[in-house]
Write an enzyme that holds these catalytic residues in place. Sequence first.
Site, short mmCIF file in Angstrom:
data_model
loop_
_atom_site.label_atom_id
_atom_site.label_comp_id
_atom_site.label_asym_id
_atom_site.label_seq_id
_atom_site.Cartn_x
_atom_site.Cartn_y
_atom_site.Cartn_z
N PHE A 76 46.61 6.32 15.28
CA PHE A 76 46.13 6.50 13.71
C PHE A 76 47.14 7.00 12.75
CE2 PHE A 76 45.14 10.99 14.63
CZ PHE A 76 45.27 11.50 13.12
N LYS A 77 48.07 7.96 13.08
CA LYS A 77 49.15 8.45 12.22
C LYS A 77 50.37 7.37 11.71
CE LYS A 77 47.80 12.44 13.99
NZ LYS A 77 48.61 13.38 14.89
N ASP A 78 50.13 6.00 12.25
CA ASP A 78 50.84 5.13 11.78
C ASP A 78 50.44 4.84 10.33
OD1 ASP A 78 52.74 4.62 13.98
OD2 ASP A 78 51.11 3.46 14.95
#
Length: 466
Positions: free
Chosen positions: A111-113
């Site tokens: 999800f950090k993307d």
Amino acid sequence: MRYISTRGEAPALGFEDVLLTGLAADGGLYVPESLPHFSLEEIRSWRGLSYSELAFNVMYPFVDDAIPADDFRKMLDETYSVFSHKAVAPLVQLDTNEWVMELFRGPTLAFKDFALQLLGRLLDYVLEKRKQHVVIMGATSGDTGSAAIEGCRRCEHVDIFILHPYERVSEVQRRQMTTVKGENIHNIAVRGNFDDCQRMVKESFGNQSFLGGKTQLAAVNSINWARIMAQIVYYFQASLALGGPDRSMAFSVPTGNFGDIFAGYLAKKMGLPISQLVIATNRNDILHRFMSGNKYEQHQLEHTLSPSMDIMVSSNFERLLFDLHGRDGQAVKKLLEDAAKGPVSIEDYRWRHARKLFDSDAVDDKSTCDTIREIHEQNEYLLDPHTAIGVRAARNCRRDSSVPMITLGTAHPAKFPDAVAESGVTVKPQLPAHMADLFEREERYTVLDNNIAGVQEFISKHWKNA
């Protein structure tokens, strides 16, 4: 839009300066002076928008005095065009009114993307405009590092130094960081845990003299406001896909540093109907102990099957405490100073106010494995251990079965094959095609002792203009 510190003593800054500053001069975290608020009619009008169009509507109020609208739209289009699914954040149904939102369709499968692909483009834009160079210093418990490197590796005006706890991340997570080529990329494996890495980053931001005044540090961790801002969007996306804003939603969020769930809290404050936010943690359960019993106390950090949540000092929790204390920076500062010495609680009425929205659960490794196995048996769907914790916490804490419950799917199961194997599932999760040769790529990283002086010396010697 102006931004103020959660400790009340640093000057208010505009978006560009907050982007580059990270931690405030007084040790606090920056938050908007005020939040935009959207009516139900306005949110309803966003149905059918692409993800990047929705992202523009949600985020532009935070940057409108710093970046022209057309430039920001272009950034968003470029950011989300590299995701592997047309919906960017697709929903998968597990059961009646129960969903997983897949936030792992970006280039590093986490999800950090969503935030870090954008952050790299924002940094490039602002640094080119200012003709300025910065040193990115970040700590990762697994996923932030690879997403930050992927998002920022092409930036011409940065050197990247990412600290991760030595032998405390999965092999896939490590290789995603250490196999990226680039003279400006430096991976540091610290003989310690994530909290040690995070502490070094915070202390370095507080005193940057080791850089000799030749450059400044920039943050990629979720202390950087731009990270939080980008994560607000997918709460709106999930709601609109399932009948919002005409019905309320509930979300379960696997979280260690509190950034992802704080974004959900902000989405609610901005007008999105959200009836429940579930804090899903592993055995490192400081957030659960606070939310369930009003006791904030650090315990010994434990190594688990969900390493991205092996965190005891949840930086972004300070942002919630700031709101719970009526945005009184001095009160927050004192509370955190006391917390460094021992257990603390907040006034009962403040805690009860938080409990109106938040629930929490701590899920051990056995229950994590049980959930991975059960969901696979029921749906032939494979969860990573962090998302499994979110699903288990959602089921344990759900208040109203008529309200859609959405668990944020934070990582691809292929990043954690050992946890999947331990669950008893015999299907081995496969890396996508663009990572098929990951285990054949050459690694580059430096192992350093858990000593801030040694880490700072390494950085001071290896950034490009040193």
